[in-house]
Design an enzyme around this catalytic site. Structure first.
Site, PDB file in Angstrom:
ATOM      1  N   SER A   1      40.451  42.353  40.691  1.00  0.00           N
ATOM      2  CA  SER A   1      39.014  42.580  40.855  1.00  0.00           C
ATOM      3  C   SER A   1      38.166  41.341  40.677  1.00  0.00           C
ATOM      4  CB  SER A   1      38.544  43.678  39.903  1.00  0.00           C
ATOM      5  OG  SER A   1      38.989  44.940  40.357  1.00  0.00           O
TER       6      SER A   1
ATOM      7  N   GLY B   1      31.696  36.309  33.901  1.00  0.00           N
ATOM      8  CA  GLY B   1      33.051  36.359  34.441  1.00  0.00           C
ATOM      9  C   GLY B   1      33.446  37.694  34.991  1.00  0.00           C
ATOM     10  N   HIS B   2      34.764  37.872  35.101  1.00  0.00           N
ATOM     11  CA  HIS B   2      35.327  39.109  35.632  1.00  0.00           C
ATOM     12  C   HIS B   2      36.812  39.132  35.297  1.00  0.00           C
ATOM     13  CE1 HIS B   2      35.468  42.644  38.201  1.00  0.00           C
ATOM     14  NE2 HIS B   2      34.202  42.449  38.550  1.00  0.00           N
ATOM     15  N   ASP B   3      37.341  40.332  35.121  1.00  0.00           N
ATOM     16  CA  ASP B   3      38.783  40.525  34.970  1.00  0.00           C
ATOM     17  C   ASP B   3      39.339  41.150  36.234  1.00  0.00           C
ATOM     18  OD1 ASP B   3      38.619  39.551  32.420  1.00  0.00           O
ATOM     19  OD2 ASP B   3      38.856  41.479  31.422  1.00  0.00           O
ATOM     20  N   GLY B   4      40.663  41.111  36.366  1.00  0.00           N
ATOM     21  CA  GLY B   4      41.306  41.730  37.518  1.00  0.00           C
ATOM     22  C   GLY B   4      42.629  42.349  37.131  1.00  0.00           C
TER      23      GLY B   4
ATOM     24  N   GLY C   1      50.931  45.531  38.147  1.00  0.00           N
ATOM     25  CA  GLY C   1      51.739  44.627  37.353  1.00  0.00           C
ATOM     26  C   GLY C   1      51.226  43.213  37.259  1.00  0.00           C
TER      27      GLY C   1
END
Length: 497
Positions: A65, A307-310, A314
C-alpha cells in the site's frame, strides 16, 4: 546532519537488521536511509527460502500500500495541471463509479477518495483478470457493494478508493493502464531504475517472494505472488528497491523536485498532501494521528512524521520521512514478524538523525481502564471482516473476528477469538498480543441510545449490523465459553446476504 553521521550509523543498522530479522523469522530485508543528500542502503537474508538467493540492496520487494502514495501523487499532478478538482465528485471523471447508495456515489469527491473518507467499501479484492481493463471492471463491479457511511463522515482505510483514483489517472492521461501512467509520470521523471509495476517487469530484477507461517512454525514460500491487478493502484503488485522509495520520499521533502532537478509537483501541492484532512479515531499508534492526501500523518515527540505502510501476501514494507528534518527511511521485508524490524530501524534512524521519538505500540494498561460494555456489544462488519463483541461467561468482553469475501478466500474462513480489556473510555484493546501487537477497538461515534454506530479496528470502519443480519451467521453456538449478545439496534446499512 553530515555524511559522517549517516556513515557512522551504518554499522549499527547492519547489526540490528541482522539481529531483528533473525529473531523475528524474517527471511530477508532491505533498508535505505536518507539524511539530506546522502543515502545508505543495506540488506540481509534471502529473497526466497526455496532457492537461497541472497537479498541485496538492489533487490526488489513488493511495497504493497505504499503504492497509494504514488497514486496520490499522480492524482495531485492532475489537480495541479487543472485537469482535476479535488472537491468535484469523482463521477465527473469516473462515471462508472456506483455503489448500492446512488446518492453517495454521486457525491463522493476526489479529496475524500485520497483521504479515506469516501465511505466506499474498503477491502474489495475481486479479481478481474490480467487485462488492461481490470481496474475499469473493478470500479464497475462496486455497484454490487454497500456504501459504509455518508461520504466525508469519518475515516476508514479504503483500498477501493485508490482503484477508483487509478482509473481516474489512466483515463485523464489517455493511457492504456494505471501502470503506464506510473511509468511515464513518476518512474521515469524520478529516475527510479528499480521499480516494477507488473510481475513480468519484476522478473527482470532480483526480486523477493513472500513467505507465510508454515505448519512447523517456520516460514514457507507463499503459494501466489500478487493480489489481483484490479487493485494495482492500491498496492497489489508494485515492487521496488528500498533506495527508489527513498528517492520518491526525497522528492516530497525537496518541494517536489527529483534529485536531478526535474519537477514532479509544485511546492504547494507537496505541502497540500501533508495537510491533515481528517483525524483518526483511537490512540493513533497503529496508522497515525491523522491523514493527508495520500499520506499518514504521525505526530511524535520531536516532530511530524509522514509515511505509509504496505502489506501483500507475505511481504510488508514501511516508508517514513520527517519533512522538517530531511530524514527518511524505508524497510522492505518478505515474511515473518516485520513489526519489530520496522521499530528497530525507526528507533535507530530517527533517534540518531532527527531527534524524533519512534512510534509506539498500544499495550494493555495496568490496571485495565473501567468501561461500560453496552456501547460496544453487538455485531459489526465491513467488506472483509465481521466483528462480534460479546460477553464471555466470566463476564468479560471478547471479540470474534471472522473473515468475509475475498479475505476469507485468502486467509480461510475460521474466526479468531480474542479476550478484550478496557483501554480508554471509548476503546477496547486485545488482552493478549498477536505477534506482539494489541489491536484497538475504538468507537468513533454513538447513537441516541449511547451505542456504537461503528467500530474502528485495524484502520477500518465496521458498521453495526441489524439483528436480522447478525443472526444469519450463528458463529458462536459451538463455543461454550462465549455467550452471544443480541443487538437490538435499528437496521443498519450493511446487508451481507
Amino acid at each position: 546532519m553530515t555524511d559522517t553521521d549517516l556513515d557512522g550509523l551504518l554499522p549499527e543498522l547492519v547489526a540490528l537488521l541482522d539481529t531483528a530479522t533473525r529473531e523475528n523469522h524474517v527471511p530477508g530485508a532491505a533498508v535505505a536511509v536518507s539524511d539530506g543528500d546522502q543515502v545508505i542502503e543495506l540488506a540481509t537474508g534471502v529473497l526466497n527460502l526455496n532457492t537461497g538467493v541472497a537479498a541485496t540492496p538492489d533487490s526488489l520487494f513488493q511495497i504493497g500500500s505504499i503504492t497509494k502514495t504514488l497514486t496520490a501523487t499522480l492524482t495531485m499532478q492532475l489537480v495541479e495541471a487543472g485537469l482535476v478538482d479535488l472537491d468535484e465528485p469523482a463521477r465527473t471523471y469516473v462515471p462508472e463509479l456506483t455503489v448500492s447508495d446512488p446518492a453517495a456515489a454521486e457525491s463522493v469527491t476526489v479529496r475524500q477518495l485520497l483521504s479515506h473518507t469516501s465511505g466506499l467499501p474498503g477491502d474489495v479484492f475481486t479479481d478481474f483478470g490480467r487485462g488492461d481493463d481490470a481496474v475499469l471492471r473493478y470500479v464497475e463491479g462496486l455497484k454490487d457493494h454497500d456504501q459504509m457511511y455518508e461520504p466525508g463522515r469519518m475515516f476508514s482505510y479504503c483500498n477501493a478508493a485508490y482503484s477508483v483514483l487509478g482509473l481516474l489517472v489512466q483515463r485523464i492521461r489517455e493511457l492504456p493502464s494505471w501502470e503506464a501512467a506510473l511509468r511515464e509520470h513518476l518512474i521515469a521523471p524520478l529516475g527510479l531504475t528499480h521499480m516494477a509495476a507488473l510481475p513480468e517487469e519484476a522478473l527482470l530484477f532480483r526480486t523477493a517472494v513472500g513467505h507465510l507461517d508454515g505448519p512447523d512454525g517456520g516460514q514457507q514460500v507463499a503459494p501466489i505472488w500478487q493480489l489481483p491487478r484490479s487493485a494495482a493502484p492500491a498496492g497489489a503488485s508494485t515492487a521496488a528497491r528500498a533506495r527508489d522509495l527513498i528517492a520518491f520520499a526525497r522528492a516530497h521533502m525537496n518541494g517536489g523536485l527529483a534529485q536531478d532537478g526535474t519537477r514532479i509537483l509544485s511546492e504547494a501541492s507537496v505541502a497540500a498532501m501533508r495537510e491533515q484532512q481528517v483525524a483518526l479515531p483511537g490512540s493513533g499508534n497503529l496508522l497515525g494521528t491523522g491523514w493527508g492526501l495520500g499520506f499518514a500523518l504521525i505526530d511524535r515527540p520531536g516532530g511530524l512524521v509522514v509515511g505509509h505502510d504496505g502489506g501483500t501476501i507475505g511481504q510488508t514494507s514501511r516508508l517514513r520521512f520527517a519533512p522538517d528534518k530531511g530524514v527518511a527511511f524505508s524497510v522492505l521485508t518478505n515474511g515473518g514478524d516485520a513489526l519489530p524490524v520496522f521499530e528497530a530501524v525507526e528507533r535507530a534512524v530517527f533517534g540518531a538523525l532527527a531527534g524524533i521519538e519512534a512510534q509506539s505500540r498500544d499495550v494493555p494498561p495496568q490496571p485495565a481502564v473501567p468501561i461500560e460494555a453496552e456501547p460496544f456489544l453487538g455485531s459489526y462488519a465491513d467488506a472483509g471482516q465481521r466483528v462480534d463483541i460479546v460477553r464471555s461467561h466470566d463476564g468479560g468482553l471478547q471479540a470474534v473476528l471472522t473473515p468475509l469475501g475475498a479475505i476469507a478466500a485468502l486467509t480461510g474462513p475460521d474466526p479468531q477469538y480474542k479476550p478484550l480489556v478496557g483501554y480508554t473510555p471509548s476503546s477496547l484493546l486485545d488482552a493478549e498480543p498477536e505477534r506482539g501487537r494489541y489491536l484497538e477497538y475504538a468507537v468513533p461515534e454513538v447513537d441516541e441510545q449511547g451505542r456504537a454506530t461503528h467500530l474502528f479496528l485495524g484502520g477500518r470502519i465496521h458498521t453495526r449490523m441489524s439483528d436480522a443480519d447478525a443472526l444469519r451467521y450463528p458463529l458462536l453456538e459451538n463455543r461454550p465459553d462465549v455467550r452471544p449478545t443480541v443487538d437490538h439496534s435499528p437496521p443498519a446499512d450493511v446487508d451481507l446476504g
